[in-house]
Design a protein around this motif. Sequence first.
Motif, PDB file in Angstrom:
ATOM      1  N   LYS A 180      21.106  37.297  43.241  1.00  0.00           N
ATOM      2  CA  LYS A 180      20.794  38.223  42.140  1.00  0.00           C
ATOM      3  C   LYS A 180      19.461  37.863  41.499  1.00  0.00           C
ATOM      4  O   LYS A 180      18.699  38.733  41.109  1.00  0.00           O
TER       5      LYS A 180
ATOM      6  N   ILE B 172      26.002  34.066  44.924  1.00  0.00           N
ATOM      7  CA  ILE B 172      25.740  35.415  44.420  1.00  0.00           C
ATOM      8  C   ILE B 172      24.659  35.385  43.348  1.00  0.00           C
ATOM      9  O   ILE B 172      23.733  36.200  43.353  1.00  0.00           O
TER      10      ILE B 172
ATOM     11  N   LYS C 236      29.196  38.498  40.113  1.00  0.00           N
ATOM     12  CA  LYS C 236      29.369  39.754  40.844  1.00  0.00           C
ATOM     13  C   LYS C 236      28.946  40.958  40.014  1.00  0.00           C
ATOM     14  O   LYS C 236      28.447  41.939  40.557  1.00  0.00           O
TER      15      LYS C 236
END
Length: 141
Positions: free
Chosen positions: A123, A119, A34
Amino acid sequence: MTDWTGAGLASALGDREQIKAMGDQARRLLADAKSRGWAVDEETGTHLRNAITQAEDRLSRISLNIERLRRKPKFGNDDYAQRAAAHFQAAMDSDDRSLIPVYQTVLENLKPVREALDIAMSKYDASNDSATQYLGKPKED
């Protein structure tokens, strides 16, 4: 003989501290993903996600049996059978080393790993796009 108590499952998967450490690492992995602390390419991420999915599938197949273990077994109606059934039920779900909590903890530890992978894969794609915009596309010969 197979030990199907929580201690037996914990021994197969690691002791209580190892299972707790697995959860801590999974949450740390999610926090790192995150915060853009790491990224993973789609191919690698897909392989890792498939492994997580396979583990979740295998664990979920035994969930019906886990639910059966929550109930007191029907050993009989006499006092001894009732005490034995209550003891069996308590052995399955009486503390954090019992089979049912160990099973649930392992299954729950897989969720943040899956989320972290999703995630981290996004990314990687975003960082790849940013690098391409910054550096431009490679020239063809």
